[in-house]
Write an enzyme that holds these catalytic residues in place. Structure first.
Site, mmCIF file in Angstrom:
data_model
loop_
_atom_site.group_PDB
_atom_site.id
_atom_site.type_symbol
_atom_site.label_atom_id
_atom_site.label_comp_id
_atom_site.label_asym_id
_atom_site.label_seq_id
_atom_site.Cartn_x
_atom_site.Cartn_y
_atom_site.Cartn_z
ATOM 1 N N GLY A 244 47.181 36.414 43.198
ATOM 2 C CA GLY A 244 47.840 37.502 43.916
ATOM 3 C C GLY A 244 48.791 38.357 43.123
ATOM 4 C CD GLU A 281 43.390 29.358 44.265
ATOM 5 O OE1 GLU A 281 43.496 30.351 45.017
ATOM 6 O OE2 GLU A 281 43.111 28.225 44.685
ATOM 7 N N PRO A 282 44.650 33.175 39.489
ATOM 8 C CG PRO A 282 45.275 33.483 37.252
ATOM 9 C CD PRO A 282 45.007 32.415 38.275
ATOM 10 N N GLY A 283 43.321 36.473 39.719
ATOM 11 C CA GLY A 283 42.129 37.301 39.549
ATOM 12 C C GLY A 283 42.534 38.632 38.928
ATOM 13 N NE ARG A 284 45.088 43.182 42.695
ATOM 14 C CZ ARG A 284 44.285 43.902 43.486
ATOM 15 N NH1 ARG A 284 43.815 45.050 43.049
ATOM 16 N NH2 ARG A 284 43.991 43.490 44.701
ATOM 17 N NE ARG A 320 41.753 47.821 43.922
ATOM 18 C CZ ARG A 320 42.844 48.547 43.719
ATOM 19 N NH1 ARG A 320 42.793 49.598 42.929
ATOM 20 N NH2 ARG A 320 43.971 48.217 44.273
ATOM 21 C CB CYS A 350 26.206 61.625 52.186
ATOM 22 S SG CYS A 350 25.025 62.270 51.010
ATOM 23 C CD GLU A 351 30.054 57.368 54.389
ATOM 24 O OE1 GLU A 351 31.017 57.601 55.162
ATOM 25 O OE2 GLU A 351 29.029 56.761 54.727
ATOM 26 C CE1 TYR A 378 39.137 40.871 44.243
ATOM 27 C CE2 TYR A 378 41.101 41.555 43.053
ATOM 28 C CZ TYR A 378 40.374 40.579 43.693
ATOM 29 O OH TYR A 378 40.862 39.303 43.773
HETATM 30 C C1 LIG Z 1 41.142 36.639 45.997
HETATM 31 C C2 LIG Z 1 41.749 35.316 45.817
HETATM 32 C C3 LIG Z 1 42.460 35.009 44.658
HETATM 33 C C4 LIG Z 1 42.729 36.025 43.578
HETATM 34 O O1 LIG Z 1 43.589 37.030 44.011
HETATM 35 P P1 LIG Z 1 44.145 38.130 42.986
HETATM 36 O O2 LIG Z 1 44.983 39.002 43.829
HETATM 37 O O3 LIG Z 1 42.970 38.823 42.435
HETATM 38 O O4 LIG Z 1 44.918 37.385 41.947
HETATM 39 C C5 LIG Z 1 42.952 33.727 44.520
HETATM 40 N N1 LIG Z 1 42.754 32.788 45.493
HETATM 41 C C6 LIG Z 1 42.093 33.059 46.622
HETATM 42 C C7 LIG Z 1 41.919 32.003 47.633
HETATM 43 C C8 LIG Z 1 41.577 34.332 46.824
HETATM 44 O O5 LIG Z 1 40.927 34.589 47.974
#
Ligand SMILES: *Cc1c(COP(=O)(O)O)cnc(C)c1O
Length: 424
Positions: A244, A281-284, A320, A350-351, A378
């Site tokens: 997050g 659990e980092p993504g972004r 996004r 077409c939106e 994303y």
């Molecule tokens: C999407 C998600 C993440 C990653 O979130 P980011 O904002 O991209 O860091 C981690 N854990 C869970 C359960 C998620 O659904």
């Protein structure tokens, strides 16, 4: 000149570069729309988490849904990461990329019986269970498979992450997690069910969070629960604090991963929980600033109220802006010495919601390339074939090398699997 986001995306003279390579040259070589990622930016981002976690039993699980390209997963697997997955499809990707299933946490509120069986069969580290009903089914599937499912409960700490409502997940009204009040009872149920082994606790309060306060508040709520669950005789081994952490798209100033993690560890230690393994659990924050979406200007369309810059990337390539009204930086790949014009940067779909940026000041002509900045997370993972548009190509840049890591989709790919009715 520096741009917001990653130091690996910067102007060299008038030319936008990625790790020093000309973005326009990449566009000419691989075509547009094109996602281009810096491997070094990804490795720098994961190193910031790992630095703060040195000497501590930990696992950084990259959240696959942020960018699920196999080469991206391979980079993180080689950097020692585990993975946070939300589907069986993502698990297949992790394995195809050389990731270790024993370092996988399986999140998500809607795991199917088949997905549970697949994850048990390959031996994932932990299921992050989000409801009592899921717990019952997981127990049944594990018993049937003759396996033990290691579980954490994802608890909903009811804190406001202060982010967009669509990406806020830790409030009572959200569909995610087990309510704080139900948590101890649900842990009791988990401990009593056959085929399950309770291992940890998990929370994930939202995405693009730019402040440390919601994290610390959520952590306190989680530690309160750990104490209550252990008092009920159920040991908790690991704390999974989710992902997050936000990135800089424009003028946001999120804490660095290193600062955030250190703060959280301090609080964990201060409350006497320092012996526990910690999972993130980092993504972004691992991939967002590492990527750009490169597009060619097709037409300039001046108007009475608005000027439009029509480019060959659209909402199907990058959802996004259309989905969350997200603001993303847009720059010319080659700067012109001309006064800019204010325009909306829009795609061919077409939106009317198909825009990438509104009211941007750009000096570009048809045939020029533009780049949408901080598009590594994303972006491609949310791309679709809407309007029967093939999905973009992806390249991974490392030093002076550039690897095509996903081919551009071809017309035959676009209706693969579809059938005509029988002739009559
Ligand atoms: C999407 C998600 C993440 C990653 O979130 P980011 O904002 O991209 O860091 C981690 N854990 C869970 C359960 C998620 O659904």
């Amino acid at each position: 000149m520096n741009l917001p986001g990653s130091p690996h995306v910067a102007y060299r003279g008038d030319d936008l570069s990625l790790e020093g390579q000309s973005v326009s040259a990449l566009a000419q070589r691989f075509g547009t729309p094109l996602y281009a990622y810096s491997k070094t930016a990804m490795l720098d981002a994961v190193a910031a988490y790992q630095r703060a976690l040195v000497g501590r039993d930990h696992l950084v699980c990259y959240a696959v849904k942020a960018n699920s390209n196999l080469a991206v997963l391979q980079v993180f697997a080689q950097a020692g990461c585990g993975f946070d997955i939300v589907s069986s499809g993502e698990l297949h990707r992790v394995i195809a990329a050389g990731g270790d299933p024993a370092k996988v946490v399986f999140s998500g509120i809607g795991k199917t019986r088949a997905e549970m069986a697949h994850a048990l069969q390959v031996g994932v580290m932990c299921f992050n269970v989000e409801s009592e009903a899921e717990l019952e089914l997981l127990s049944e599937v594990a018993v049937q498979a003759g396996r033990t499912a290691t579980v954490s409960l994802r608890v909903n700490p009811d804190v406001d992450a202060g982010t967009h409502p669509y990406i806020s997940t830790g409030l009572k009204g959200n569909k995610f997690g087990i309510a704080h009040e139900r948590a101890v009872a649900t842990y009791r149920r988990a401990a009593a069910l056959p085929g399950l082994a309770v291992a940890g606790i998990d929370c994930h309060i939202g995405s693009q969070i730019t402040d440390t306060t919601p994290y610390l508040d959520a952590l306190d709520r989680v530690l309160d629960l750990v104490e209550a669950v252990e008092a009920a005789g159920i040991p908790i081994h690991h704390l999974d604090l989710g992902g997050g952490l936000g990135i800089t798209y424009t003028d946001e100033v999120p804490p660095s991963a290193e600062v955030l993690v250190k703060l959280l560890l301090q609080r964990i230690d201060a409350r006497g929980h320092g012996h526990r393994k910690v999972v993130f659990e980092p993504g972004r924050s691992l991939v967002g600033n590492a990527g750009v979406l490169v597009s060619e200007v097709l037409y300039l369309k001046p108007g009475e109220q608005k000027n439009f810059c029509i480019v060959d990337a659209a909402m199907n390539d990058l959802a996004r802006p259309a989905m969350y009204e997200a603001w993303m930086g847009i720059v010319a790949c080659t700067r012109r010495d001309e006064p800019p014009t204010r325009m909306d940067v829009v795609g061919p779909v077409c939106e009317s919601g198909d825009w990438l940026g509104r009211d941007r000041d750009l000096a570009v002509h048809a045939g020029d390339h533009i780049a949408v900045l901080s598009a590594g997370a994303y972006g491609m993972s949310m791309a679709s074939n809407y309007n029967t548009r093939g999905r973009a190509a992806e390249v991974l840049v490392s030093g002076d090398e550039a690897w095509l890591v996903r081919e551009r989709e071809q017309p035959a790919d676009l209706f693969k699997g579809e059938r005509l009715l029988p002739a009559r």
